[in-house]
Design a protein around this motif. Structure first.
Motif, PDB file in Angstrom:
ATOM      1  N   ASN A  96       0.837  -1.195   0.000  1.00  0.00           N
ATOM      2  CA  ASN A  96       0.000   0.000   0.000  1.00  0.00           C
ATOM      3  C   ASN A  96       0.878   1.252   0.000  1.00  0.00           C
ATOM      4  O   ASN A  96       0.928   2.003   0.965  1.00  0.00           O
ATOM      5  CB  ASN A  96      -0.914  -0.020   1.225  1.00  0.00           C
ATOM      6  CG  ASN A  96      -2.109   0.909   1.072  1.00  0.00           C
ATOM      7  OD1 ASN A  96      -2.447   1.323  -0.034  1.00  0.00           O
ATOM      8  ND2 ASN A  96      -2.735   1.249   2.168  1.00  0.00           N
ATOM      9  N   PRO A  98       2.000   4.938  -1.328  1.00  0.00           N
ATOM     10  CA  PRO A  98       1.433   6.143  -1.948  1.00  0.00           C
ATOM     11  C   PRO A  98       2.080   6.440  -3.303  1.00  0.00           C
ATOM     12  O   PRO A  98       3.258   6.181  -3.530  1.00  0.00           O
ATOM     13  CB  PRO A  98       1.762   7.251  -0.937  1.00  0.00           C
ATOM     14  CG  PRO A  98       1.952   6.543   0.365  1.00  0.00           C
ATOM     15  CD  PRO A  98       2.562   5.214   0.009  1.00  0.00           C
ATOM     16  N   ASN A 155      -9.167  -1.003   2.222  1.00  0.00           N
ATOM     17  CA  ASN A 155      -8.348   0.080   2.742  1.00  0.00           C
ATOM     18  C   ASN A 155      -6.893  -0.336   2.957  1.00  0.00           C
ATOM     19  O   ASN A 155      -5.985   0.496   2.863  1.00  0.00           O
ATOM     20  CB  ASN A 155      -8.941   0.620   4.041  1.00  0.00           C
ATOM     21  CG  ASN A 155     -10.098   1.563   3.794  1.00  0.00           C
ATOM     22  OD1 ASN A 155      -9.908   2.746   3.551  1.00  0.00           O
ATOM     23  ND2 ASN A 155     -11.313   1.013   3.815  1.00  0.00           N
ATOM     24  N   ALA A 156      -6.672  -1.609   3.243  1.00  0.00           N
ATOM     25  CA  ALA A 156      -5.307  -2.090   3.451  1.00  0.00           C
ATOM     26  C   ALA A 156      -4.470  -2.012   2.179  1.00  0.00           C
ATOM     27  O   ALA A 156      -3.243  -1.946   2.238  1.00  0.00           O
ATOM     28  CB  ALA A 156      -5.328  -3.518   3.980  1.00  0.00           C
ATOM     29  N   ASP A 158      -5.395   0.240  -0.457  1.00  0.00           N
ATOM     30  CA  ASP A 158      -6.109   1.337  -1.106  1.00  0.00           C
ATOM     31  C   ASP A 158      -5.348   1.914  -2.298  1.00  0.00           C
ATOM     32  O   ASP A 158      -5.921   2.155  -3.351  1.00  0.00           O
ATOM     33  CB  ASP A 158      -6.376   2.445  -0.071  1.00  0.00           C
ATOM     34  CG  ASP A 158      -7.088   3.647  -0.671  1.00  0.00           C
ATOM     35  OD1 ASP A 158      -8.264   3.493  -1.061  1.00  0.00           O
ATOM     36  OD2 ASP A 158      -6.475   4.725  -0.752  1.00  0.00           O
ATOM     37  N   LYS A 159      -4.044   2.148  -2.134  1.00  0.00           N
ATOM     38  CA  LYS A 159      -3.273   2.799  -3.195  1.00  0.00           C
ATOM     39  C   LYS A 159      -3.172   1.925  -4.448  1.00  0.00           C
ATOM     40  O   LYS A 159      -3.478   2.399  -5.546  1.00  0.00           O
ATOM     41  CB  LYS A 159      -1.879   3.175  -2.668  1.00  0.00           C
ATOM     42  CG  LYS A 159      -1.893   4.043  -1.415  1.00  0.00           C
ATOM     43  CD  LYS A 159      -2.631   5.345  -1.613  1.00  0.00           C
ATOM     44  CE  LYS A 159      -2.470   6.283  -0.422  1.00  0.00           C
ATOM     45  NZ  LYS A 159      -3.032   5.761   0.839  1.00  0.00           N
ATOM     46  N   ASN A 162      -6.643   1.608  -6.101  1.00  0.00           N
ATOM     47  CA  ASN A 162      -7.045   2.803  -6.841  1.00  0.00           C
ATOM     48  C   ASN A 162      -6.357   2.859  -8.195  1.00  0.00           C
ATOM     49  O   ASN A 162      -6.968   3.241  -9.206  1.00  0.00           O
ATOM     50  CB  ASN A 162      -6.727   4.059  -6.031  1.00  0.00           C
ATOM     51  CG  ASN A 162      -7.657   4.244  -4.847  1.00  0.00           C
ATOM     52  OD1 ASN A 162      -8.728   3.651  -4.787  1.00  0.00           O
ATOM     53  ND2 ASN A 162      -7.252   5.072  -3.897  1.00  0.00           N
ATOM     54  N   GLY A 255      -1.105  -3.566   5.753  1.00  0.00           N
ATOM     55  CA  GLY A 255      -1.600  -2.560   4.820  1.00  0.00           C
ATOM     56  C   GLY A 255      -2.334  -1.430   5.508  1.00  0.00           C
ATOM     57  O   GLY A 255      -2.212  -0.263   5.120  1.00  0.00           O
ATOM     58  N   LEU A 256      -3.098  -1.761   6.546  1.00  0.00           N
ATOM     59  CA  LEU A 256      -3.809  -0.721   7.292  1.00  0.00           C
ATOM     60  C   LEU A 256      -2.831   0.198   8.022  1.00  0.00           C
ATOM     61  O   LEU A 256      -3.089   1.407   8.152  1.00  0.00           O
ATOM     62  CB  LEU A 256      -4.782  -1.362   8.293  1.00  0.00           C
ATOM     63  CG  LEU A 256      -5.998  -2.045   7.658  1.00  0.00           C
ATOM     64  CD1 LEU A 256      -6.796  -2.791   8.727  1.00  0.00           C
ATOM     65  CD2 LEU A 256      -6.894  -1.027   6.946  1.00  0.00           C
ATOM     66  N   GLN A 259      -1.716   2.635   5.635  1.00  0.00           N
ATOM     67  CA  GLN A 259      -2.788   3.553   5.268  1.00  0.00           C
ATOM     68  C   GLN A 259      -3.047   4.633   6.326  1.00  0.00           C
ATOM     69  O   GLN A 259      -3.275   5.789   5.997  1.00  0.00           O
ATOM     70  CB  GLN A 259      -4.088   2.754   5.024  1.00  0.00           C
ATOM     71  CG  GLN A 259      -5.289   3.584   4.608  1.00  0.00           C
ATOM     72  CD  GLN A 259      -5.224   4.014   3.163  1.00  0.00           C
ATOM     73  OE1 GLN A 259      -4.194   3.884   2.503  1.00  0.00           O
ATOM     74  NE2 GLN A 259      -6.314   4.547   2.661  1.00  0.00           N
ATOM     75  N   PHE A 260      -2.984   4.237   7.596  1.00  0.00           N
ATOM     76  CA  PHE A 260      -3.489   5.137   8.648  1.00  0.00           C
ATOM     77  C   PHE A 260      -2.440   5.609   9.651  1.00  0.00           C
ATOM     78  O   PHE A 260      -2.723   6.509  10.433  1.00  0.00           O
ATOM     79  CB  PHE A 260      -4.630   4.453   9.398  1.00  0.00           C
ATOM     80  CG  PHE A 260      -5.838   4.183   8.548  1.00  0.00           C
ATOM     81  CD1 PHE A 260      -6.569   5.240   8.022  1.00  0.00           C
ATOM     82  CD2 PHE A 260      -6.248   2.894   8.247  1.00  0.00           C
ATOM     83  CE1 PHE A 260      -7.690   5.009   7.216  1.00  0.00           C
ATOM     84  CE2 PHE A 260      -7.361   2.651   7.465  1.00  0.00           C
ATOM     85  CZ  PHE A 260      -8.088   3.715   6.947  1.00  0.00           C
TER      86      PHE A 260
END
Length: 263
Positions: A96, A98, A155-156, A158-159, A162, A255-256, A259-260
């Motif tokens: 994940n 960016p 979400n884990a 997400d990148k 997408n 992954g989370l 993300q967070f």
């Protein structure tokens, strides 16, 4: 799902991404399949040195031509795809991270390359793209999960999801240039083959890279899988999801965190 009329499409095959876990397994199986390799294989990689390390004898294989460089290099991708009746894409990112754009870059360059080939009159057959996707992107497959687990998985990663979604949208918007079949496994694991399961109805929790590669070859060679937009590929062992729950949850929590959690 029954398979019949095993007959490969005539013409050259192009493989984009042959040095990752999925791509190298796919290439091994393609080279072993004389019905496919007899027509020739064009291979795109970012690193020729890495490919030659994985396949030392490839430079002496007359069936193969390798293209090295950036996925954004339209002229190179155009040469790679020229006369290809089937395109296999195993590009993608598993973390994940960016800013990942590898698949949207692939989609943009491929569309431009095929458009140019078509305008030049070097477009004798509309190619079929067989592209590595994810079961998470298939509403029917994802509906088999609890909603909260699906949220965690989405979400884990997400990148890269997408990036994948953007690429798929671009490629599916140009049906005059190519037809698209999405190969949609769930979690990919490094283990020996336990049997490849292909289905338009479901995808088990996990798939080994070897079984995934077998799925790609089946989709290439089976007439009954020719015009399907989405195909789930799984390992037979993953019929029991509890065998893979610790691995999958570990990947999801990692992954989370990407993300967070800042930094």
């Amino acid at each position: 799902m029954a398979e019949s009329n095993l007959k490969p499409r005539p013409g050259r095959l192009a493989l984009l991404g042959a040095t990752g876990n999925t791509g190298r397994m796919v290439l091994e199986k393609l080279l072993e399949n004389s019905d496919i390799s007899v027509h020739g294989i064009h291979i795109y990689v970012r690193s020729l040195a890495k490919l030659e390390m994985l396949f030392p004898s490839l430079s002496n294989d007359r069936r193969v031509k390798v293209f090295e460089g950036s996925i954004k290099d339209q002229r190179m991708i155009q040469d790679c795809l020229a006369a290809a009746s089937t395109i296999i894409c195993t590009l993608g990112e598993n973390e994940n991270i960016p800013g990942v754009t590898v698949l949207s870059d692939f989609a943009r360059t491929t569309i431009n390359a095929l458009s140019t080939l078509q305008s030049m009159g070097e477009y004798s057959i509309k190619p079929r793209l067989i592209m590595l996707s994810s079961a998470t992107m298939n509403p029917q497959f994802a509906a088999a999960r609890p909603a909260f687990l699906h949220w965690m998985i989405r979400n884990a990663f997400d990148k890269p999801y997408n990036d994948l979604a953007k690429a798929q949208e671009m490629l599916l918007a140009v049906p005059k240039l190519l037809s698209v079949t999405l190969i949609q496994p769930n979690a990919l694991v490094e283990e020996r083959s336990t049997g490849c399961v292909v289905s338009t109805e479901f995808a088990y929790m996990a798939c080994s890279y070897e079984d995934l590669a077998e799925g790609f070859v089946r989709v290439c060679t089976s007439a009954s899988l020719e015009n399907l937009p989405c195909i789930g590929v799984s390992s037979a062992r993953a019929e029991n999801p509890m065998l893979y729950a610790p691995f999958v949850l570990g990947k999801v929590f990692r992954g989370l965190a990407f993300q967070f959690i800042p930094g």
